[in-house]
Design an enzyme around this catalytic site. Structure first.
Site, PDB file in Angstrom:
ATOM      1  CG  HIS A 192      -5.231  -1.620   9.316  1.00  0.00           C
ATOM      2  ND1 HIS A 192      -4.646  -2.837   9.074  1.00  0.00           N
ATOM      3  CD2 HIS A 192      -5.084  -0.908   8.172  1.00  0.00           C
ATOM      4  CE1 HIS A 192      -4.164  -2.864   7.836  1.00  0.00           C
ATOM      5  NE2 HIS A 192      -4.405  -1.689   7.273  1.00  0.00           N
ATOM      6  CG  HIS A 241      -2.621   2.912   5.599  1.00  0.00           C
ATOM      7  ND1 HIS A 241      -3.991   3.054   5.644  1.00  0.00           N
ATOM      8  CD2 HIS A 241      -2.402   1.581   5.446  1.00  0.00           C
ATOM      9  CE1 HIS A 241      -4.560   1.871   5.509  1.00  0.00           C
ATOM     10  NE2 HIS A 241      -3.618   0.958   5.388  1.00  0.00           N
ATOM     11  CG  HIS A 293      -8.271  -0.747   4.704  1.00  0.00           C
ATOM     12  ND1 HIS A 293      -7.782  -0.723   3.430  1.00  0.00           N
ATOM     13  CD2 HIS A 293      -7.189  -0.911   5.502  1.00  0.00           C
ATOM     14  CE1 HIS A 293      -6.469  -0.878   3.436  1.00  0.00           C
ATOM     15  NE2 HIS A 293      -6.092  -0.991   4.684  1.00  0.00           N
ATOM     16  CD  GLU A 334      -3.092  -0.908   2.157  1.00  0.00           C
ATOM     17  OE1 GLU A 334      -4.217  -0.623   1.734  1.00  0.00           O
ATOM     18  OE2 GLU A 334      -2.838  -1.030   3.372  1.00  0.00           O
TER      19      GLU A 334
HETATM   20 MN    MN Z   1      -4.011  -1.148   5.182  1.00  0.00          MN
END
Ligand code: MN
Length: 249
Positions: free
Chosen positions: A94, A92, A162, A73
């Site tokens: 979760h 980024h 996500h 990602e």
């Molecule tokens: Mn991810």
């Protein structure tokens, strides 16, 4: 090199606050070249050291191919840096408490001082609008571009089912916002539980968001928090290095 060391601290701080677990990553645009950024090789955030930090161009290709596995990602970072000249750091994650807000129509709202930036708006990225394969991982430049477009000029965006992306003009701002986004989501769920269905909750209003630094969060506001977390993260790293040396003796 100070940038790599600071990025290592950012990884450790995010892990210490449960904003990232074995997944999630944070990047930093390089001061020397705004068309490049630093990001760790694919590994658990809590284990990242300066030697694991790699340099990428904004198409998310590594500058030096070390053969190391890369985050699938990583396009999230490159595409946001392309879209947002004002952004120098991208997280980024979760982040568990924000996920419910990405899968319902309940908006995240600003409800305490260090979460005031939420008042600037946190859009939700729906990956189904951009691909049909059923894969919810942002693993192409196309999907990274779509996510960056959804983020627009906002401080963060939720990713349905996500996690989230959080940005800042500095590593400090992106990290602090990530930690407080998680905390704010948790507090909002608690407030909603206590208030009951339809029960009134007093969120920060626009004036308060403005005054508390939502739109104008100065570096000074966050420095006390950042310095504290850096001291703790450095202590952890030093303890690890000491233990490693002891084993090697
Ligand atoms: Mn991810």
């Amino acid at each position: 090199m100070a940038e790599r060391d600071n990025l290592v601290l950012a990884y450790r701080i995010l892990a210490a606050h449960g904003v990232v677990d074995a997944y999630g990553h944070v990047s930093l645009r390089t001061a020397a070249n705004p068309h490049r950024y630093l990001l760790a090789r694919a590994m658990a955030p809590e284990l990242v050291t300066a030697d694991d930090i790699l340099e990428f161009d904004l198409d998310s290709n590594p500058i030096h191919d070390t053969g190391a596995a890369l985050y699938l990602e990583r396009y999230i970072h490159g595409e946001i840096f392309k879209h947002r000249a004002d952004v120098n750091a991208v997280v980024h994650n979760h982040s568990p408490s924000v996920i419910p807000f990405g899968v319902t129509t309940v908006p995240l709202r600003p409800l305490f001082n260090t979460g005031a930036f939420i008042g600037d708006g946190v859009p939700t990225f729906e990956i189904r609008d951009f691909q049909e394969s059923g894969d919810i991982i942002v693993k192409t430049p196309h999907l990274g571009h779509a996510l960056a477009a959804t983020l627009g000029a906002k401080p963060a965006a939720l990713m349905r089912g996500h996690g989230a992306v959080v940005v800042g003009d500095s590593l400090m701002l992106a990290v602090v916002r990530s930690v407080y986004l998680e905390l704010s989501a948790k507090l909002q769920m608690q407030a909603m539980l206590i208030a009951g269905p339809g029960g009134p909750i007093v969120y920060l209003d626009e004036r308060e968001v403005e005054a508390t630094g939502g739109r104008q969060a100065s570096a000074g506001t966050w420095k006390r928090t950042w310095d504290l977390w850096c001291i703790k993260a450095r202590a952890q790293i030093e303890a690890e290095e000491k233990a490693k040396r002891r084993r090697q003796r």
